[in-house]
Design a protein around this motif. Sequence first.
Motif, PDB file in Angstrom:
ATOM      1  N   UNK A 163       0.878  -1.248   0.120  1.00  0.00           N
ATOM      2  CA  UNK A 163      -0.097  -0.059  -0.103  1.00  0.00           C
ATOM      3  C   UNK A 163       0.794   1.162   0.112  1.00  0.00           C
ATOM      4  N   UNK A 164       1.899   1.375  -0.855  1.00  0.00           N
ATOM      5  CA  UNK A 164       2.708   2.365  -1.044  1.00  0.00           C
ATOM      6  C   UNK A 164       2.807   2.820  -2.583  1.00  0.00           C
ATOM      7  N   UNK A 165       3.230   3.696  -3.066  1.00  0.00           N
ATOM      8  CA  UNK A 165       3.167   4.250  -4.280  1.00  0.00           C
ATOM      9  C   UNK A 165       4.457   3.470  -4.976  1.00  0.00           C
ATOM     10  N   UNK A 166       4.329   3.207  -6.458  1.00  0.00           N
ATOM     11  CA  UNK A 166       5.249   2.520  -7.077  1.00  0.00           C
ATOM     12  C   UNK A 166       6.531   3.498  -6.998  1.00  0.00           C
ATOM     13  N   UNK A 167       6.683   4.683  -6.920  1.00  0.00           N
ATOM     14  CA  UNK A 167       7.662   5.482  -7.035  1.00  0.00           C
ATOM     15  C   UNK A 167       8.388   5.258  -5.759  1.00  0.00           C
ATOM     16  N   UNK A 168       7.566   5.103  -4.549  1.00  0.00           N
ATOM     17  CA  UNK A 168       8.377   5.046  -3.401  1.00  0.00           C
ATOM     18  C   UNK A 168       9.134   3.539  -3.387  1.00  0.00           C
ATOM     19  N   UNK A 169       8.151   2.468  -4.013  1.00  0.00           N
ATOM     20  CA  UNK A 169       8.909   1.208  -4.310  1.00  0.00           C
ATOM     21  C   UNK A 169      10.166   1.333  -4.821  1.00  0.00           C
ATOM     22  N   UNK A 170      10.298   2.186  -5.942  1.00  0.00           N
ATOM     23  CA  UNK A 170      11.470   2.423  -7.004  1.00  0.00           C
ATOM     24  C   UNK A 170      12.460   2.905  -6.076  1.00  0.00           C
ATOM     25  N   UNK A 171      12.022   3.886  -5.201  1.00  0.00           N
ATOM     26  CA  UNK A 171      13.084   4.569  -4.172  1.00  0.00           C
ATOM     27  C   UNK A 171      13.530   3.734  -3.357  1.00  0.00           C
ATOM     28  N   UNK A 172      13.152   2.767  -2.881  1.00  0.00           N
ATOM     29  CA  UNK A 172      13.573   1.735  -1.822  1.00  0.00           C
ATOM     30  C   UNK A 172      14.445   0.905  -2.614  1.00  0.00           C
ATOM     31  N   UNK A 173      13.896   0.401  -3.644  1.00  0.00           N
ATOM     32  CA  UNK A 173      14.778  -0.416  -4.693  1.00  0.00           C
ATOM     33  C   UNK A 173      16.064   0.190  -4.878  1.00  0.00           C
ATOM     34  N   UNK A 174      16.042   1.156  -5.367  1.00  0.00           N
ATOM     35  CA  UNK A 174      17.559   2.096  -5.735  1.00  0.00           C
ATOM     36  C   UNK A 174      18.376   2.145  -4.188  1.00  0.00           C
ATOM     37  N   UNK A 175      17.839   2.380  -3.018  1.00  0.00           N
ATOM     38  CA  UNK A 175      18.645   2.444  -1.960  1.00  0.00           C
ATOM     39  C   UNK A 175      19.159   0.900  -1.682  1.00  0.00           C
ATOM     40  N   UNK A 176      18.214  -0.118  -1.686  1.00  0.00           N
ATOM     41  CA  UNK A 176      18.800  -1.449  -1.462  1.00  0.00           C
ATOM     42  C   UNK A 176      19.829  -1.822  -2.430  1.00  0.00           C
ATOM     43  N   UNK A 177      19.789  -1.397  -3.745  1.00  0.00           N
ATOM     44  CA  UNK A 177      20.879  -1.699  -4.580  1.00  0.00           C
ATOM     45  C   UNK A 177      22.076  -0.933  -4.287  1.00  0.00           C
ATOM     46  N   UNK A 178      21.917   0.228  -3.838  1.00  0.00           N
ATOM     47  CA  UNK A 178      23.202   1.097  -3.433  1.00  0.00           C
ATOM     48  C   UNK A 178      23.707   0.552  -2.313  1.00  0.00           C
ATOM     49  N   UNK A 179      23.147   0.176  -1.309  1.00  0.00           N
ATOM     50  CA  UNK A 179      23.416  -0.462   0.066  1.00  0.00           C
ATOM     51  C   UNK A 179      24.190  -1.808  -0.080  1.00  0.00           C
ATOM     52  N   UNK A 180      23.888  -2.557  -0.928  1.00  0.00           N
ATOM     53  CA  UNK A 180      24.326  -3.961  -1.253  1.00  0.00           C
ATOM     54  C   UNK A 180      25.319  -3.973  -2.215  1.00  0.00           C
ATOM     55  N   UNK A 181      25.680  -2.782  -2.850  1.00  0.00           N
ATOM     56  CA  UNK A 181      26.549  -2.453  -3.767  1.00  0.00           C
ATOM     57  C   UNK A 181      26.567  -3.414  -5.156  1.00  0.00           C
ATOM     58  N   UNK A 182      25.161  -3.513  -5.527  1.00  0.00           N
ATOM     59  CA  UNK A 182      24.995  -4.440  -6.632  1.00  0.00           C
ATOM     60  C   UNK A 182      24.364  -3.446  -7.824  1.00  0.00           C
ATOM     61  N   UNK A 183      24.095  -4.011  -8.771  1.00  0.00           N
ATOM     62  CA  UNK A 183      23.841  -3.132 -10.117  1.00  0.00           C
ATOM     63  C   UNK A 183      22.227  -3.504 -10.486  1.00  0.00           C
ATOM     64  N   UNK A 184      21.670  -4.532  -9.850  1.00  0.00           N
ATOM     65  CA  UNK A 184      20.217  -4.790 -10.177  1.00  0.00           C
ATOM     66  C   UNK A 184      19.451  -5.565  -8.831  1.00  0.00           C
ATOM     67  N   UNK A 185      17.912  -5.769  -9.179  1.00  0.00           N
ATOM     68  CA  UNK A 185      17.190  -6.325  -8.270  1.00  0.00           C
ATOM     69  C   UNK A 185      17.728  -7.791  -7.979  1.00  0.00           C
ATOM     70  N   UNK A 186      18.129  -8.298  -9.397  1.00  0.00           N
ATOM     71  CA  UNK A 186      18.435  -9.763  -9.192  1.00  0.00           C
ATOM     72  C   UNK A 186      19.881  -9.759  -8.340  1.00  0.00           C
ATOM     73  N   UNK A 187      20.816  -8.950  -8.516  1.00  0.00           N
ATOM     74  CA  UNK A 187      22.002  -8.961  -7.817  1.00  0.00           C
ATOM     75  C   UNK A 187      21.735  -8.708  -6.421  1.00  0.00           C
TER      76      UNK A 187
END
Length: 201
Positions: A163-187
């Motif tokens: 129950x959050x916006x797609x933009x918020x989801x995308x923001x969190x995914x970008x943060x996850x990718x940065x914190x885990x030092x990877x390049x994609x969702x799969x990574x």
Amino acid sequence: MIINVLLVDDRQLLLECLSYRLNNEPTIRVVGAISNPEFLLHEINTNSPDIVLMNIRMKFSSGLDLTIELLKNMPHLRVVILSKYDYVEYVQATYNAGASAFITEEKSTQELVFTIKQVYLGYKLFPKIEENKIDKMLTPKEYEILTRIAEDKTNSEISEEMMISIRTVEYHISSIIRKLNVESRVGAVVTAIKRGLLSIK
């Protein structure tokens, strides 16, 4: 005061070592030591431990997933997570899972006994995290999104379920990718599994 402790680890030698050391402590009684988590609920129902001391990573299960499931139905139970490594991600994930403490295998028996006693008294014990590592920790919401990514959910599905916006989801995914030092969702998922933050279903 006798503290009943249940040990869970897939390494039999470590179980025997921990059992021997903890049973030498007058205030602690090891009521069970299991290497197969399939018997965890049976052992808890049979022996009524005050504390479950469980490894964060095991061959066929994750101590974090088991902790979450246990505490859903037994919120009174206290879990201490044992780990070979003190990765900041492990500490944060352990806290998010609802465990009462995190301790590494390199600690002395005295430190482990102290941790068990403090947890029994209701305290939570987690290692201090260096300030320069704080920005690398996944937030509870990011961990929840990462779990859904691992379930192959799309951004739209995650948005709808949380129950959050797609933009918020995308923001969190970008943060996850940065914190885990990877390049994609799969990574992100692969890295999280390697680090023990997620388990393979």
